[in-house]
Design a protein around this motif. Structure first.
Motif, PDB file in Angstrom:
ATOM      1  N   ARG A 214     -23.936  10.751  44.491  1.00 31.29           N
ATOM      2  CA  ARG A 214     -24.152  10.525  43.416  1.00 31.29           C
ATOM      3  C   ARG A 214     -24.007  11.800  42.660  1.00 31.29           C
ATOM      4  NH1 ARG A 214     -26.792   6.082  39.646  1.00 31.29           N
ATOM      5  NH2 ARG A 214     -28.095   7.965  39.581  1.00 31.29           N
ATOM      6  N   GLN A 215     -23.584  13.052  41.482  1.00 31.54           N
ATOM      7  CA  GLN A 215     -23.684  13.787  40.865  1.00 31.54           C
ATOM      8  C   GLN A 215     -24.134  13.574  39.947  1.00 31.54           C
ATOM      9  OE1 GLN A 215     -24.866  16.878  42.905  1.00 31.54           O
ATOM     10  NE2 GLN A 215     -24.193  15.203  44.793  1.00 31.54           N
ATOM     11  N   GLU A 216     -24.850  14.094  38.729  1.00 33.76           N
ATOM     12  CA  GLU A 216     -25.511  13.537  37.422  1.00 33.76           C
ATOM     13  C   GLU A 216     -25.291  15.060  36.477  1.00 33.76           C
ATOM     14  OE1 GLU A 216     -28.581  11.969  37.011  1.00 33.76           O
ATOM     15  OE2 GLU A 216     -28.435   9.499  37.963  1.00 33.76           O
ATOM     16  N   SER A 217     -24.727  14.884  35.280  1.00 34.40           N
ATOM     17  CA  SER A 217     -24.999  16.438  34.779  1.00 34.40           C
ATOM     18  C   SER A 217     -25.880  16.598  33.739  1.00 34.40           C
ATOM     19  CB  SER A 217     -23.570  16.357  34.012  1.00 34.40           C
ATOM     20  OG  SER A 217     -23.991  15.058  32.654  1.00 34.40           O
ATOM     21  N   ARG A 230     -21.868  11.081  35.139  1.00 32.79           N
ATOM     22  CA  ARG A 230     -22.138  10.706  36.618  1.00 32.79           C
ATOM     23  C   ARG A 230     -20.649  10.816  37.825  1.00 32.79           C
ATOM     24  NH1 ARG A 230     -26.175   5.058  35.946  1.00 32.79           N
ATOM     25  NH2 ARG A 230     -27.841   6.434  35.535  1.00 32.79           N
ATOM     26  N   TYR A 232     -19.460  11.388  41.074  1.00 35.27           N
ATOM     27  CA  TYR A 232     -18.717  10.736  42.975  1.00 35.27           C
ATOM     28  C   TYR A 232     -17.664  11.067  43.651  1.00 35.27           C
ATOM     29  CZ  TYR A 232     -22.249   7.251  41.628  1.00 35.27           C
ATOM     30  OH  TYR A 232     -23.535   5.803  41.532  1.00 35.27           O
ATOM     31  N   ASN A 236     -16.342   5.876  44.858  1.00 30.23           N
ATOM     32  CA  ASN A 236     -17.958   4.395  45.110  1.00 30.23           C
ATOM     33  C   ASN A 236     -17.152   3.377  45.320  1.00 30.23           C
ATOM     34  OD1 ASN A 236     -19.261   2.818  42.768  1.00 30.23           O
ATOM     35  ND2 ASN A 236     -20.797   4.361  44.015  1.00 30.23           N
ATOM     36  N   ALA A 251     -28.818   7.764  29.139  1.00 26.43           N
ATOM     37  CA  ALA A 251     -30.062   8.898  29.801  1.00 26.43           C
ATOM     38  C   ALA A 251     -31.352   8.487  29.258  1.00 26.43           C
ATOM     39  CB  ALA A 251     -29.777  10.195  29.915  1.00 26.43           C
ATOM     40  N   THR A 289     -29.841   1.965  33.361  1.00 21.20           N
ATOM     41  CA  THR A 289     -28.696   2.058  34.294  1.00 21.20           C
ATOM     42  C   THR A 289     -27.605   1.895  34.105  1.00 21.20           C
ATOM     43  OG1 THR A 289     -29.407   0.047  34.109  1.00 21.20           O
ATOM     44  CG2 THR A 289     -30.845   1.529  35.675  1.00 21.20           C
ATOM     45  N   ALA A 291     -23.356   1.775  33.450  1.00 22.17           N
ATOM     46  CA  ALA A 291     -22.763   3.194  33.562  1.00 22.17           C
ATOM     47  C   ALA A 291     -21.191   2.313  33.721  1.00 22.17           C
ATOM     48  CB  ALA A 291     -22.966   4.268  34.698  1.00 22.17           C
TER      49      ALA A 291
END
Length: 331
Positions: A214-217, A230, A232, A236, A251, A289, A291
């Protein structure tokens, strides 16, 4: 023995009663009046030059300092000429009120039995006024004050033979017994009358080297809340292995119980033309948590087609647009 008497009858007989209790009904409320040689347990207010106070009281009332009883802070609120907002005439009005209102929330409440006192300086005993039958009163964020509109007639108070006002001095008092404490759980929903959208563009570089995780901005702001995208790259859930998955999340780590209602759009921008890939939704977001988005946002094959413009020089542009429509917070 309990007798129901009119207020005039009570005060005509008060001087010849020592310790018996009188109960009278005012509208639907029953008030008990008695005498006691024992002073109030929690607070006493001595007022000198009462006539001056009656003439010059701020907002026609006097509020005592705070005192503690049962783990809470209270104060006495005295109207020397009667509470005009209740259309009280020819009486003194006296109330017990919560003193520390800064810590009182809408869901806060406490049940208490209280007695208010006035010293008879001639007999060295106290007139005691309370709700009949030990009735509990519920103090809460909407009702911070209880007491007696007609605590004592001014005629009886000013009569020197009754001993309540001697040399223009009088003494009031209070006892408070907390019976039950309760914090009511609940929530407050606030819908935004004027909602404004906010956009954020995330430049994802070296896309092919991101791997499966997972990548997050970076965190961005919209509607006085913090958000993140978020991503993927390899999918995912139902999109695992053949689709790019894209989500929007709150966030705000400090707002665990807050729910935010938002209209949102997620896009992969076409860097060559204007054929952006979009997903739009309207939903409640739970911090931090939860999304929302799409597990099958864009197929990997479509993403890698040069003519789509979604991936140029191994750079992908992801855009989020958020409009906060409402907020629900715990009481």
């Amino acid at each position: 023995m309990v007798r129901r008497l009119l207020p005039v009858q009570v005060w005509e007989l008060a001087s010849c009663l020592c310790s018996c209790c009188l109960t009278l009904s005012v509208g639907e409320e029953a008030i008990a009046r008695s005498t006691s040689h024992v002073p109030p347990a929690h607070y006493i207010v001595k007022i000198k030059s009462f006539s001056v106070l009656a003439e010059k009281a701020v907002d026609e009332k006097y509020e005592s300092g705070a005192f503690e009883a049962g783990g809470y802070k209270w104060k006495l609120v005295l109207y020397p000429n009667g509470n005009k907002s209740k259309n009280v005439q020819d009486h003194i009005s006296l109330y017990l009120a919560v003193a520390d209102t800064s810590s009182v929330t809408l869901g806060w409440e406490v049940y208490a039995v209280f007695r208010l006192f006035l010293l008879d300086q001639n007999q060295d005993n106290y007139l005691v006024v309370q709700d009949a039958m030990g009735k509990e009163r519920r103090f809460n964020g909407l009702k911070l004050q209880w007491g007696f509109d007609q605590f004592i007639p001014l005629k009886a108070f000013n009569d020197a033979s009754n001993g309540y006002l001697v040399e223009d001095t009088c003494i009031f008092g209070a006892e408070v017994f907390v019976k039950e404490r309760n914090i009511v759980k609940g929530e407050c929903l606030s819908m935004e009358k004027y909602a404004y959208s906010s956009k954020y563009v995330w430049k994802v570089e070296n896309f092919s080297k991101l791997g499966e995780g997972r990548q997050e901005s970076q965190v961005f702001s919209a509607g006085n809340h913090k958000w993140m995208i978020r991503l993927y790259p390899m999918g995912n859930g139902f999109g695992d292995g053949d689709h790019l998955s894209l989500f929007l999340a709150l966030a705000d780590s400090a707002v665990e119980a807050v729910k935010v209602y938002a209209d949102y759009s997620l896009r992969i921008l076409d860097q060559v033309g204007e054929k952006h890939k979009s997903f739009q939704g309207k939903a409640w977001f739970l911090a931090p948590t939860f999304a929302l988005g799409s597990q099958r946002f864009l197929s990997m094959s479509k993403l890698n087609e040069p003519e789509t413009g979604f991936l140029v020089n191994d750079v992908c542009l992801v855009e989020a647009e958020v409009t906060v429509l409402g907020i629900s917070e715990p009481l």
